[in-house]
Design an enzyme around this catalytic site. Structure first.
Site, short mmCIF file in Angstrom:
data_model
loop_
_atom_site.label_atom_id
_atom_site.label_comp_id
_atom_site.label_asym_id
_atom_site.label_seq_id
_atom_site.Cartn_x
_atom_site.Cartn_y
_atom_site.Cartn_z
N PRO A 218 33.93 -37.28 3.28
CA PRO A 218 34.83 -38.26 2.65
C PRO A 218 36.26 -38.11 3.17
O PRO A 218 36.64 -37.05 3.69
CB PRO A 218 34.74 -37.91 1.16
N PRO A 219 37.06 -39.14 3.03
CA PRO A 219 38.47 -39.04 3.46
C PRO A 219 39.22 -38.00 2.64
O PRO A 219 39.01 -37.85 1.44
CB PRO A 219 39.02 -40.45 3.21
N GLY A 220 40.10 -37.28 3.33
CA GLY A 220 40.96 -36.33 2.65
C GLY A 220 40.37 -34.97 2.42
O GLY A 220 40.94 -34.16 1.68
N THR A 221 39.24 -34.64 3.06
CA THR A 221 38.61 -33.34 2.84
C THR A 221 39.09 -32.29 3.84
O THR A 221 38.63 -31.14 3.76
CB THR A 221 37.08 -33.47 2.93
N LYS A 223 39.36 -32.58 7.57
CA LYS A 223 38.71 -32.50 8.87
C LYS A 223 39.74 -32.25 9.98
O LYS A 223 39.51 -31.42 10.86
CB LYS A 223 37.93 -33.80 9.12
N THR A 224 40.85 -32.95 9.95
CA THR A 224 41.90 -32.72 10.95
C THR A 224 42.48 -31.32 10.81
O THR A 224 42.77 -30.65 11.82
CB THR A 224 43.00 -33.77 10.80
N GLU A 440 39.04 -49.18 -27.30
CA GLU A 440 39.01 -47.80 -26.83
C GLU A 440 38.40 -46.87 -27.87
O GLU A 440 37.75 -45.87 -27.53
CB GLU A 440 40.42 -47.33 -26.47
N HIS A 443 34.64 -46.92 -27.28
CA HIS A 443 34.25 -46.02 -26.19
C HIS A 443 34.26 -44.56 -26.67
O HIS A 443 33.32 -43.80 -26.39
CB HIS A 443 35.24 -46.16 -25.02
#
Length: 670
Positions: A218-221, A223-224, A440, A443
């Protein structure tokens, strides 16, 4: 003693340059504008010709005017096939004729006593130069624009080379100590670092290091960050480029940039080539509505050739990152190119604790901040989310002029990250506040009594982001598998808001739109993807989302027959109806508690764990349908006031809501 001149500071063009250079550039632009103005005036005068446009005469009419002595002057354009002049009445004329008729026309004019003048078609050199002047001015203007942009001729000649940022081959200072929450990925990449440091140890064993490593998740994990850490640990040169940097409008430019990148990487080996978002160039060839893209496919072909031509002793390793490994071309993923694929997933509880510690090293934290509690309250957060969370808390502390970052700042940062900032300036009527409070409250009530639902941690009627109200549920731990009972309870919780509105106000509002959309999505996934339908059985009836992204299913027939699609719709509707009915029974049974919740929300606007425990603590868990008591244990009775039409129902102990509950798993907003 003469003071030496100070050298001008380097900077952007036209800003930090000496005054003489700026004046010179100003005069160049003023001269160019003046030249364009003069050219426009001259061309206007030439085209105007000093008077009205001449009258065009046919050849027969002109010969008649000559024979009747109505022509005063004539000028014959040599080689042009035209003649012009004035008539006896002063009218200017022009006539076109065939060049073979020139001698006859001249003889008739002389016979009529008309003075004849001749003019060469290319006799005026200045007029010719004036015609070429616009092209010269345009060329000068283009050169000035390119020079102003800072590229000049060098920019044109280096069109097929990678940018200076990618081609520098820097040596990052990032190490594995800066990476947290990805222990498995670090372990896989550690041998790459060891190979770059001492390749002989692997060569003696006959082992070959992977030529390419694909990081996907996923984005933001991070990798770079992992790729930079490998280069920093091994001391190798780091070449970073995005997949979109290869693709250009002109065919062949991307392939030239690929060649240039690998030439530079080999010249500075050992080195690491990192291609971020490789799916921009490595997407499946021939996909989409319009077929292939010549520039992208040629770039991908060149990348495949370069990866095949790797010399194991060259010390060049390609690391790529993507969020969509499913759309990459199969030729890119085969062994020999990307030999190893490493999943960089969202961190678990221990990983989130470590990531929070890394991003809090340079922050001034108060003693009340407990990173363990924050890690439990943030399941599903990536490393980028946690970094943004800590930074948001620091901004809030600075805004409040605090000496340090407190736990309240961290809690508010979590709420802002999930639901957006508070919008207290949104004006609502008392009637709307009352509807939101009951919504609410529905819920919250349903989520509290259902055994398999996540405990409710906080509920508020203060608008955040696009939501008018929101309910935050906290799972007890990280969850990787979800049961059918948990999904069914989640459907009932989503329906709780609509049920409460209809019970109290005898009509529904548009506030449940998001809840109904989420519930329908979950119910359809239960039927078509998870095989949780008793009528249809364990079948996979959904299409892969990757094919839709590639455009491979455009125009293809549906995989479901009309009868099967109708059965799927009926099963989805039945799941939603069951969840709606159960939520209605819960809300009707605990109507008095719903009133207390709504009154507390209207007066306080936000209820935390302590307030919710005080209002909801006396409620017994709702019986689980179909549960069988263990052998030898007495059958438990349903809670007082609960429906008696649930045979054999056994209440399951429910963990109490507490302030240390883990992070928000879902935001149920209006």
């Amino acid at each position: 003693m003469r003071r030496p001149r100070r050298a001008p500071a380097a900077g952007p063009a036209g800003r930090d340059q000496p005054p003489a250079s700026r004046r010179r550039r100003r005069w160049i632009w003023l001269s160019a504008l003046g030249l364009l103005a003069v050219l426009a005036v001259v061309l206007g005068l030439v085209s105007a010709g000093g008077g009205p446009s001449p009258t065009v005469l046919t050849l027969n009419t002109y010969l008649h005017e000559v024979s009747t002595h109505q022509v005063s002057t004539v000028t014959i354009v040599d080689g042009g096939g035209t003649a012009n002049g004035t008539l006896a009445n002063g009218t200017r004329y022009v006539v076109n004729y065939d060049e073979n008729f020139a001698n006859t026309l001249t003889r008739d004019l002389l016979k009529a006593g008309v003075p004849v003048n001749t003019k060469s078609i290319g006799g005026n050199v200045w007029v010719s130069l004036l015609g070429d002047l616009p092209l010269v001015v345009v060329a000068i203007f283009i050169i000035l624009v390119l020079t102003k942009a800072g590229g000049g001729a060098r920019r044109l000649l280096s069109f097929g080379q990678i940018g200076p940022r990618s081609g520098q081959g820097e040596k990052p200072t990032t190490t594995f100590a800066d990476v947290a929450g990805a222990d498995e990925a670090v372990e896989e990449l550690r041998e790459v670092k060891e190979f770059l440091e001492s390749p002989t140890a692997f060569e003696d064993m006959g082992a070959k290091i992977p030529r390419g490593i694909l990081l996907h998740g996923p984005p933001g994990t991070g990798k770079t960050l992992l790729a930079r850490a490998v280069a920093g640990e091994s001391g190798a040169r780091f070449f970073s480029i995005s997949g979109s940097d290869f693709v250009e409008m002109f065919v062949g430019v991307g392939a030239a940039r690929v060649r240039d990148l690998f030439v530079k990487a080999r010249s500075q080996a050992p080195s690491i080539v990192f291609v971020d978002e490789i799916d921009a160039v490595g997407r499946h060839r021939g996909s989409g509505m319009g077929g292939g893209h010549d520039e992208r496919e040629q770039t991908l072909n060149q990348l495949l050739v370069e990866m095949d031509g790797f010399d194991p002793a060259a010390g060049v390793i390609l690391i790529a990152a993507t969020n969509r490994p499913d759309i990459l071309d199969p030729a890119l993923l085969r062994p020999g190119r990307f030999d190893r694929q490493i999943v960089v997933d969202r961190p678990d509880l221990v990983g989130r604790r470590a990531i929070l510690a890394v991003h809090s090293r340079d922050k001034r934290l108060a003693p009340s901040v407990d990173l363990d509690i924050l890690a439990r309250r943030t399941p599903g957060f990536t490393g980028a989310d946690l970094a943004n969370l800590v930074n948001e808390a620091a901004l809030l502390a600075a805004r409040h002029r605090g000496d340090s970052i407190g736990m309240a700042d961290m809690e508010e940062a979590i709420d802002r990250t999930l639901a957006g900032p508070e919008r207290r300036t949104r004006l609502m009527s008392d009637k709307e506040k009352q509807v939101i409070a009951y919504h609410e409250g529905g819920h919250t009530l349903v989520g509290h009594v259902l055994v398999h639902a996540d405990p409710v941690h906080k509920v508020s009627i203060v608008a955040r982001g696009q939501a008018l109200g929101w309910t935050l549920s906290l799972p007890l731990n990280d969850r990787y598998l979800v049961t059918r009972s948990e999904l069914s309870d989640q459907l009932s919780v989503l329906m709780g808001g609509r049920v409460a509105e209809e019970l109290v106000f005898s009509e529904s509002t548009t506030g449940a739109q998001n809840d109904i959309a989420k519930a329908t999505e979950i119910a359809r996934a239960m039927v078509t993807e998870f095989g949780m339908s008793d009528k249809l059985g364990p079948r996979f009836l959904a299409k892969a989302h990757g094919e839709r992204f590639l455009g491979l299913e455009m125009g293809s027939r549906s995989e479901l027959s009309d009868d099967m699609a109708a059965m799927v719709d009926a099963e989805v509707g039945q799941l939603l109806a069951d969840a709606y009915e159960r939520a209605g029974m819960i809300v009707a049974t605990h109507r008095e508690t719903l009133e207390c919740l709504a009154e507390a929300l209207i007066s306080q606007e936000t209820l935390g764990p302590d307030e919710l425990a005080e209002i909801l603590g006396h409620l017994a868990p709702w019986p689980v349908v179909g549960a069988v008591p263990p052998p030898g244990s007495p059958s438990a009775e349903p809670p007082p006031g609960s429906p008696s039409a649930v045979p054999g129902a056994v209440p399951t102990p429910r963990p109490a809501t507490n302030p240390d509950a883990p992070r928000i798993a879902a935001v149920e907003g209006r």
